[in-house]
Structure formats: C-alpha cells, structure tokens
Motif scaffolding. Structure first.
Motif, short mmCIF file in Angstrom:
data_model
loop_
_atom_site.label_atom_id
_atom_site.label_comp_id
_atom_site.label_asym_id
_atom_site.label_seq_id
_atom_site.Cartn_x
_atom_site.Cartn_y
_atom_site.Cartn_z
N LEU A 101 0.85 -1.18 0.00
CA LEU A 101 0.00 0.00 0.00
C LEU A 101 0.89 1.24 0.00
N PRO A 102 0.39 2.38 -0.49
CA PRO A 102 1.22 3.59 -0.53
C PRO A 102 1.68 4.03 0.85
N VAL A 103 2.95 4.40 0.94
CA VAL A 103 3.52 4.95 2.18
C VAL A 103 3.60 6.46 2.02
N MET A 104 2.96 7.18 2.91
CA MET A 104 2.92 8.63 2.82
C MET A 104 4.28 9.22 3.22
N ALA A 105 4.51 10.44 2.81
CA ALA A 105 5.77 11.11 3.12
C ALA A 105 5.93 11.29 4.62
N GLY A 106 7.18 11.28 5.07
CA GLY A 106 7.46 11.56 6.47
C GLY A 106 7.82 10.36 7.31
N ALA A 107 7.99 9.19 6.71
CA ALA A 107 8.38 8.01 7.48
C ALA A 107 9.73 8.27 8.15
N THR A 108 9.85 7.83 9.40
CA THR A 108 11.06 8.16 10.14
C THR A 108 11.31 7.13 11.23
#
Length: 336
Positions: A101-108
C-alpha cells in the motif's frame, strides 16, 4: 463495500550481508549461507501475502532489498528502513517495513526517547536516553480517506545486561544484569507509549503497533505500550488492544499460537496491537480483527538459515466507514 487488510510482523533473525561481522560472537555468513537465508525469508514473505509487514533484526537494508528481489509479491513494494549507525560502539540491528500500500511522506525512526525521558540503571553512571533499537513510524494510505499510523518496534531482550560485573563468584550480579534488561525493556515501552500519546494529540488516525516485544502480552512492558490503566481523556481512548484477544474468529481447538521457544517454554512475544478503530466493541470501530495466524512450523525443524521466531499475521476487515476524522468513542462505550 468491505475490504480486508493484512498486517504481519516478522523477526527474521540477523539479516546481514555475507562476510560482514554483525555480532562479535557470530561468524559472518558465507555466500552460500546468505543465499539460503535470503531465499528462505523471501519464501516466508510470499507465504504471508500481507499488505504491510514489519521486520526486525535487519543489520543491512541492502540485504533486505536482496530478499525482496527474490520474492514474487514484493519486488515493487515500498521499503522503509534505515541502516544501523556505523559510528556506534557496536552494531545494532534495526527494524524495517515493507508495504504494498502507498507509504505517505514523512516516514522516520525515533532513536532518542521522547519528552526528555531519562531512566537510570543499577550500577550505570549515565541514564538511558535512547531506545534500545530505533522505533520506525510510517503512515500508510489504505483508501483516499483512510490512512493508518504503523509503528514497528523491537524492545530490549531478556538477555542479561552485563557490564563489567560478570563474576562467577558474585551470583547476585546476574540478577542485577537481568534487572538492567528489564528496566531497559520497560524504558523502551514507556518511550513508545509516549510517542503514541503524543501522536494522538496531533494527528488522530487508526494505529497499529507491531514487532518483537520480547515479552508476553500480560507482561508489564507490553501492557505499558497498550496503555495499561489509561481511560478516555476528553473523549479520546488512545489505548491499544492485542489483536489475538479481540479476534472474532478465534478457534480454541486450533489455538497453537506461539512465536518463540526458550528453555523449553513456548511463548508469544511477537505482537500486533491495534487501536480502538479495529475493536468491534468500540463506537469508533471502522473494522475488526477477524483472525490472527501464527506461522511457526519452521521452528520445529531448526534450520540454520531459518528464524528463531514465528511470524504473526492479522486479518482486518473494514466495514466501509471512513476513519480519519472519526468521532472517538465516548467514555461509556469504551471497549474492555
């Protein structure tokens, strides 16, 4: 229209590149051993067939990419992960996440404990101010109007935390070393709970926390992550629930769930926790955990390239309601 989501957690057991020393007391993998291990992990991922998978004990994200290249279903999946700090005193495994599934920006990842948390250990001068292993956080887009916060964790093990006091003639030092490990695991749990509480204040959305907790569900560190003793504040219930306990299709006749064997004891120390949006007794529910599955047959055969942990797969059925912006449950409707 109903939709099924599948989440899984998988401690792969020391995934490192061939020829690279990952622990001082471990011999690096040969090319043949590496090929066997990456092929086995790839087979397990395809067998899971999950939408989102959290992984632990990743010493090299490049090695994980080699694994994904060997899969049938994850070659084009999103891969979120960070290599261990090469300047650290010793190499520490990290966690990772793969998602179809799409991973939104900002993973940390979070390395430092939040809220200036610092905890002292017996016999140690400096307090603990960082997680034993970084916590990974990513936001997954399930539908245009539904996103889910996913956290992947690997809390401190029960392995005694010896410093310079491991003396056979002082057996009490073993107890102190075990106490240090317990405190560190509890500190990891407290830090993770703080991250979750901070997040709920700023960005209310469903939450899933998965990983190797190195403890059973009833243990205090695990209960801390779940929010033991917490109650709705201002109408918001930010507790988490063990998916195994709230599944709607639990069959006690085939209840053989365990993910680890230690000293002959069969334990479940790998968990997937969900927020109230996936608890059927909550008014904020947008779906429910319908089944929890444990893939652990490989633990019987004890192959060198296989993991020493079982895999956990959770099936969640959405009910077709939007979740972002959903009204949290009222105090008198809180799941128990």
């Amino acid at each position: 229209m109903q939709q099924e989501l599948r989440f899984a957690t998988f401690n792969v057991c020391n995934l490192a590149l061939p020829g690279v020393k990952y622990y001082d007391d471990q011999i690096p993998y040969s090319v043949a051993e590496y090929d066997a291990k990456t092929s086995w992990i790839a087979q397990q991922l395809d067998a899971l067939d999950a939408d989102v998978i959290g992984l632990q004990e990743i010493f090299s994200q490049a090695a994980l990419k080699d694994v994904l290249a060997k899969t049938q279903g994850y070659r084009d999946a999103h891969h979120v992960g960070f290599d261990p700090d090469p300047l650290a005193d010793h190499l520490t495994p990290n966690v990772a996440l793969i998602s179809r599934l799409p991973v939104m920006a900002g993973a940390t990842t979070f390395k430092l404990l939040p809220n200036n948390l610092a905890v002292s250990l017996p016999g140690v001068a400096n307090p603990v101010q960082h997680f034993t292993r970084p916590i990974l956080h990513a936001k997954i887009e399930v539908l245009p109007d539904l996103s889910i916060h996913v956290f992947v964790c690997h809390l401190k093990s029960k392995l005694p935390d010896y410093r310079n006091d491991n003396h056979d003639d002082q057996p009490d030092q073993t107890g102190i070393a075990m106490l240090r490990s317990l405190i560190r695991r509890g500190t990891d749990a407290l830090g993770l709970r703080s991250l979750l509480s901070n997040l709920n204040k700023d960005d209310r959305a469903p939450i899933i926390v998965m990983g190797d907790f190195n403890d059973v569900a009833n243990a205090i560190p695990t209960q801390m992550v779940m929010g033991l003793g917490k109650y709705p504040i201002n109408g918001i219930d930010d507790r988490l629930f063990e998916s195994y306990r709230i599944q709607s299709r639990r069959d006690p006749l085939r209840d053989v769930g365990y993910t680890h064997i230690h000293d002959g004891n069969y334990e479940t120390i790998d968990h997937i926790l969900v927020s109230e949006e996936f608890h059927p007794a909550s008014r904020a529910s947008i779906g429910e955990v319908v089944e929890v599955m444990y893939l652990n047959d490989h633990m019987t055969f004890r192959q060198a390239h296989a993991s020493d942990h079982g895999l956990v797969l959770v099936r969640i059925l959405l009910h077709g309601k939007s979740a972002n912006g959903v009204t949290p449950s009222s105090p008198d409707a809180t799941p128990v």
